[in-house]
Scaffold this active site. Structure first.
Site, PDB file in Angstrom:
ATOM      1  N   SER A 116     -55.079  25.187 -52.131  1.00  0.00           N
ATOM      2  CA  SER A 116     -54.784  23.840 -51.630  1.00  0.00           C
ATOM      3  C   SER A 116     -54.616  22.817 -52.739  1.00  0.00           C
ATOM      4  O   SER A 116     -53.889  21.831 -52.551  1.00  0.00           O
ATOM      5  CB  SER A 116     -55.894  23.386 -50.677  1.00  0.00           C
ATOM      6  N   GLU A 332     -55.695  14.931 -42.874  1.00  0.00           N
ATOM      7  CA  GLU A 332     -55.876  16.379 -43.002  1.00  0.00           C
ATOM      8  C   GLU A 332     -56.845  16.907 -41.958  1.00  0.00           C
ATOM      9  O   GLU A 332     -57.919  16.342 -41.749  1.00  0.00           O
ATOM     10  CB  GLU A 332     -56.419  16.747 -44.386  1.00  0.00           C
ATOM     11  N   HIS A 379     -50.612  25.804 -46.741  1.00  0.00           N
ATOM     12  CA  HIS A 379     -50.420  27.246 -46.916  1.00  0.00           C
ATOM     13  C   HIS A 379     -50.767  27.933 -45.610  1.00  0.00           C
ATOM     14  O   HIS A 379     -51.241  27.312 -44.659  1.00  0.00           O
ATOM     15  CB  HIS A 379     -51.319  27.777 -48.040  1.00  0.00           C
ATOM     16  N   HIS A 479     -56.015  33.108 -48.155  1.00  0.00           N
ATOM     17  CA  HIS A 479     -54.746  32.484 -47.810  1.00  0.00           C
ATOM     18  C   HIS A 479     -53.647  33.547 -47.776  1.00  0.00           C
ATOM     19  O   HIS A 479     -53.831  34.661 -48.268  1.00  0.00           O
ATOM     20  CB  HIS A 479     -54.363  31.418 -48.838  1.00  0.00           C
TER      21      HIS A 479
END
Length: 519
Positions: A116, A332, A379, A479
């Site tokens: 991130s 976010e 992502h 991720h």
């Protein structure tokens, strides 16, 4: 035999002409009268009639669903539809109906699968960099303060502040975590959230921790709205925090505005935010938890006095919109990512639904003729939807396939090992756990990874505490590296199209607002 021309006439659409060896063909009434047919026709007509006007955006709201990959969007939209009593597949999340979209390439300069810090740096600065570094170019070295000189990157938030517009940062994670930090901080190590994590080399070379950079941010008149978690990084150890320097950054932030004409308000609970006089508030800071804020399902189940991401979004817009010159707001939903890391689809999807609610709340409050709303992720995750379940099968449930007639089988389908399996799964991570009604996905970290197949016959896989099986045992799910989506509506939204590098998002925002960096 020579070909003859075939014309396929679709009512309300253009006539297509191509070569074929058959006579003219028309679409039968049962085909053109199908709802699938008419709905598809309407969607194309709507898109073809959209105006593409070059309108300057006064305001930009950037929503980032951390870890919200395509499979997460698909599963969340199905879940939302099923919670409403429908089959789910035809549903759309609020922002999936936006008129413009694109695919975003997410890699870092040193990693195929990104983190991130690097992905948000790309979005905020227009420059891709290494994983783990926040607004430091790839010429810097991760964790090396001395390497940062001359490699610092300025952000879109900096540009908006310098242009006299208001700015805000909202997150369900710690406000010093990588994604929100990348809007305002420059640091070669994302984990330097407070001074307790600074190595001696960083102290000697004058690097400041992320919380300190936020509290002392001095571009323009400072960030106007800060809402999220992470209070511990602003408080000294004596007051339950982590700071080693003995400073109370919250108090210092409040004192900064005592002698100014601006009104500064600090809150620590959802109740305080809900009752705040935002109409007379110029600066707003809310740090609602010591670390990350609660998962949305956990917040609701345990009646925690924390605002939802939609509550924070609405409050931020109320304060920022007082500036007639405009504003930039980043929102976010950080805990989508955290639930995936814990291997818990339930919380990842419910936090995605809360995020979609926040987007809708913003759409309902702003004037889209002067506001650009962007919704994206940083992502993806190694989160899968598979197994040929019948349409409408509970997305969190066990796979039930169709029989030869197309009707659902009587019970869960068995795999080759004679055990049922779920539609949702993870490629790697902590793996299976049955924690029942537990709504805090982080509870999974109390036990070791448990990979491989399990007998799910007696397990409620739709329960909040169920953690999906995995193939590769790791201490945390990782991720993924595939593209993520970008959705846009409002002023300048037409520029969102195609498949683009993640750093192009910065340039999209500067082009939409005509706020560009000085040469």
């Amino acid at each position: 035999m020579p070909n003859r021309t075939l014309r396929v006439a679709l009512t309300g659409l253009a006539v297509g002409v191509f070569a074929a060896a058959h006579a003219d063909v028309t679409v039968p009434a049962y085909q053109s009268g199908s709802q699938w047919f008419t709905d598809g026709q309407s969607s194309i007509q709507d898109k073809s009639s959209m105006a593409r006007e070059d309108v300057t955006a006064k305001n930009v709201i950037l929503f980032v669903g951390d870890g919200m990959g395509i499979s997460t969007l698909t599963a969340a939209r199905i879940l939302e539809g099923q919670l409403a009593g429908d089959e789910g597949e035809e549903n759309y999340l609020s922002f999936e109906s936006f008129p413009y979209s694109a695919l975003i390439k997410t890699y870092n300069t040193n990693q195929q699968t990104p983190d991130s810090a690097g992905t948000m740096t790309a979005m905020m600065s227009g420059v891709k960099n290494k994983a783990g570094m926040i607004n430091i170019s790839s010429d810097g070295v991760r964790g090396d303060c001395g390497s940062t000189a001359g490699n610092e990157l300025n952000t879109f938030l900096d540009l908006m502040e310098d242009a006299g517009r208001s700015t805000g940062v909202v997150s369900t994670a710690r406000i010093t975590h990588a994604t929100p930090a990348a809007t305002y901080a420059r640091v070669p190590e994302r984990n330097w959230e407070s001074d307790d994590s600074l190595p001696e080399e960083a102290r000697q070379n004058g690097c400041k921790d992320i919380a300190d950079q936020l509290a002392s941010y001095d571009v323009g008149d400072g960030i106007d709205v800060v809402l999220g978690g992470g209070r511990r990084h602003f408080l000294p150890e004596a007051d339950g925090g982590k700071r080693q320097d003995g400073r109370d950054l919250i108090q210092l932030w409040q004192e900064r505005y005592q002698d100014s004409e601006q009104t500064a308000l600090y809150v620590e609970s959802g109740s305080e935010l809900a009752t705040a006089d935002l109409a007379s508030t110029d600066k707003l800071m809310g740090l609602f938890t010591s670390s990350h804020m609660s998962y949305d399902a956990d917040r609701k189940a345990n009646a925690k006095d924390e605002p939802s991401v939609a509550d924070m979004t609405e409050a931020a817009i109320d304060v920022l919109s007082r500036n007639q010159d405009g504003y930039f707001l980043m929102v976010e939903s950080g805990r989508i990512d955290h639930a995936h890391h814990a291997g818990n689809a339930y919380n990842a999807l419910h936090d995605t639904l809360a995020f979609a609610d926040a987007v809708q709340a913003a759409v309902d409050k702003v004037d889209l003729d002067e506001t650009l709303i962007l919704v994206t992720a940083d992502h993806s995750h190694v989160f899968t939807i598979a197994g040929y379940p019948t349409k409408g099968n509970p997305i969190l449930g066990k796979v039930i396939t169709n029989d030869a007639s197309g009707a659902p089988e009587a019970g869960p389908t068995e795999a080759a090992d004679s055990m049922p399996y779920t539609t949702l799964g993870y490629t790697n991570g902590l793996g299976y756990a049955d924690l029942g009604a537990e709504t805090n996905a982080d509870a999974r970290y109390a036990s070791a990874p448990d990979a491989g197949r399990k007998d799910l016959d007696a397990v409620d896989t739709e329960a909040p505490g169920y953690h999906q099986e995995t193939l590769i045992p790791l201490g945390s799910e990782t991720h993924a590296g595939e593209d993520i989506s970008l959705h846009a509506t409002g002023a300048g939204a037409y520029m969102v199209q195609g498949n683009v590098e993640q750093n192009a998002l910065f340039h999209l925002m500067t082009a939409a607002t005509s706020v560009t960096p000085a040469e």
